[in-house]
Design a protein around this motif. Structure first.
Motif, PDB file in Angstrom:
ATOM      1  N   TYR A  39       6.399   1.124   1.944  1.00  0.00           N
ATOM      2  CA  TYR A  39       5.869  -0.165   1.504  1.00  0.00           C
ATOM      3  C   TYR A  39       6.430  -1.300   2.353  1.00  0.00           C
ATOM      4  O   TYR A  39       5.722  -2.268   2.677  1.00  0.00           O
ATOM      5  CB  TYR A  39       6.195  -0.399   0.024  1.00  0.00           C
ATOM      6  CG  TYR A  39       5.245   0.293  -0.913  1.00  0.00           C
ATOM      7  CD1 TYR A  39       3.980  -0.253  -1.171  1.00  0.00           C
ATOM      8  CD2 TYR A  39       5.588   1.483  -1.538  1.00  0.00           C
ATOM      9  CE1 TYR A  39       3.091   0.379  -2.031  1.00  0.00           C
ATOM     10  CE2 TYR A  39       4.712   2.128  -2.401  1.00  0.00           C
ATOM     11  CZ  TYR A  39       3.460   1.574  -2.639  1.00  0.00           C
ATOM     12  OH  TYR A  39       2.583   2.207  -3.477  1.00  0.00           O
ATOM     13  N   GLU A  73       3.458  -2.262  -5.557  1.00  0.00           N
ATOM     14  CA  GLU A  73       2.280  -3.010  -5.118  1.00  0.00           C
ATOM     15  C   GLU A  73       2.126  -4.355  -5.824  1.00  0.00           C
ATOM     16  O   GLU A  73       1.619  -5.312  -5.228  1.00  0.00           O
ATOM     17  CB  GLU A  73       1.020  -2.158  -5.332  1.00  0.00           C
ATOM     18  CG  GLU A  73       1.005  -0.906  -4.446  1.00  0.00           C
ATOM     19  CD  GLU A  73      -0.274  -0.110  -4.594  1.00  0.00           C
ATOM     20  OE1 GLU A  73      -1.104  -0.459  -5.457  1.00  0.00           O
ATOM     21  OE2 GLU A  73      -0.444   0.880  -3.846  1.00  0.00           O
ATOM     22  N   LYS A 102       6.430  -5.777  -6.125  1.00  0.00           N
ATOM     23  CA  LYS A 102       7.055  -5.783  -4.789  1.00  0.00           C
ATOM     24  C   LYS A 102       8.581  -5.650  -4.849  1.00  0.00           C
ATOM     25  O   LYS A 102       9.334  -6.410  -4.221  1.00  0.00           O
ATOM     26  CB  LYS A 102       6.660  -7.052  -4.019  1.00  0.00           C
ATOM     27  CG  LYS A 102       5.158  -7.166  -3.748  1.00  0.00           C
ATOM     28  CD  LYS A 102       4.844  -8.366  -2.889  1.00  0.00           C
ATOM     29  CE  LYS A 102       3.344  -8.513  -2.642  1.00  0.00           C
ATOM     30  NZ  LYS A 102       2.773  -7.435  -1.844  1.00  0.00           N
TER      31      LYS A 102
END
Length: 344
Positions: free
Chosen positions: A287, A242, A245
């Motif tokens: 993600y 998060e 990345k």
């Protein structure tokens, strides 16, 4: 002939129960006991239901009833499909029709004769068991995987429904269906049960986990991770995605993450598999999919193709991107974009 089939089925059933009990530690607890209860209720039915008592002639042990088998089977199937391992107390409510049915039988015995009102309530109660059987059949037939229970649920459902129709015909004063009189019904059912026990015994002796789900032995059972480390590693992994990345690197490997976070590679696998219920690839791909969606919604990326955006967020090929996106979102990227345009 009927008594011979009873004895054969009874011996087979006792053999199956012995195999199950002997190996009970390898099976999931809830599904094991529900199947055991289901098969035990069948044995009780074989021994003494509706004046076909195996030991005391012309004696009806009404509480040895085939409806109990249907309820146990219904609950077994619920847990078999869901994979849940702990029985919830609320599911005990599914036995209420059985309790009501037993109470009605007691009332009928006290009256020393069949009573029309009691018979009508019994018919209404039997509808619950038809619903149970219908639910099982619908779930099996509508699913992709045809479970082993289909082989005997179908004939039992057919026989139970015909028996239900017979009861209604008797109440309204009409004749029973010739092929499905009370005696014929029991003969057919006993033949199915005898085959059922033989089938289950064969599967169990061949160590087939299709009958009862087995306990999954974790490959991390000797791990040295404690709860404090687990929570720390989980937080580190989430922050790496998060905040840092890392998933944008299309060649990202578990070893890369291990080196970056100074977490042993095997601990990363353990935390993801055992404590986050995912794999390394699914973890990073989820993600990537969310990042793709965020960029797709941004006007700054209107000049990019779908594949161009996908490449930017870490996907290496069109085919893998499409497959992974559909896995998480249930739609292809093109379909998803069309839905966005409609909303917009």
């Amino acid at each position: 002939m009927l008594k011979t089939i009873q004895i054969i089925a009874l011996i087979q059933g006792l053999f199956v129960l012995f195999i199950l009990l002997f190996n009970r530690k390898v099976y999931k607890k809830t599904t094991f006991w529900l199947l055991f209860g289901s098969l035990l209720s069948v044995l009780l039915y074989l021994i003494g239901d509706d004046k076909n008592n195996l030991f005391i002639q012309n004696t009806d042990w009404f509480f040895f009833d085939n409806t109990l088998f249907i309820t146990f089977l219904f609950l077994f199937f619920r847990y078999y499909k869901s994979g849940e391992e702990k029985f919830t107390k609320i599911d005990c409510l599914f036995f209420l029709p059985n309790v009501l049915y037993f109470i009605l039988e007691i009332i009928e015995i006290q009256l020393l004769a069949e009573n029309l009102i009691v018979e009508i309530f019994e018919i209404i109660t039997e509808l619950s068991f038809i619903v149970y059987l219908s639910t099982i059949l619908y779930s099996i037939l509508s699913g992709k995987k045809k479970l082993w229970v289909i082989y005997f649920v179908v004939p039992i459902a057919i026989l139970f429904i015909f028996s239900f129709i017979n009861d209604i015909l008797t109440i309204v004063g009409l004749s029973e269906l010739p092929l499905f009189t009370d005696q014929n019904f029991k003969t057919y059912l006993l033949l199915i049960v005898a085959f059922l026990f033989y089938f289950i015994a064969f599967k169990l002796l061949n160590n087939d986990s299709e009958i009862v789900p087995k306990i999954e032995i974790s490959k991390y059972k000797n791990s040295n991770l404690n709860s404090e480390l687990i929570n720390k590693y989980k937080a580190d992994l989430i922050n790496a995605m998060e905040i840092d990345k890392l998933y944008l690197n299309g060649k990202l490997s578990i070893q890369d993450v291990s080196d970056k976070l100074t977490i042993p590679r095997q601990y990363i696998s353990e935390v993801l598999n055992e404590h986050m219920n995912t794999s390394f690839q699914d973890f990073i791909n989820e993600y990537r999919v969310e990042e793709f969606i965020n960029r797709l919604k941004s006007d700054q990326n209107n000049h990019f193709t779908l594949l161009g955006i996908a490449t930017e967020v870490g996907f290496n090929s069109k085919s893998s991107f499409n497959a992974i996106f559909k896995k998480f979102k249930g739609l292809t990227p093109t379909q998803f974009k069309k839905n966005l345009l409609k909303i917009g």
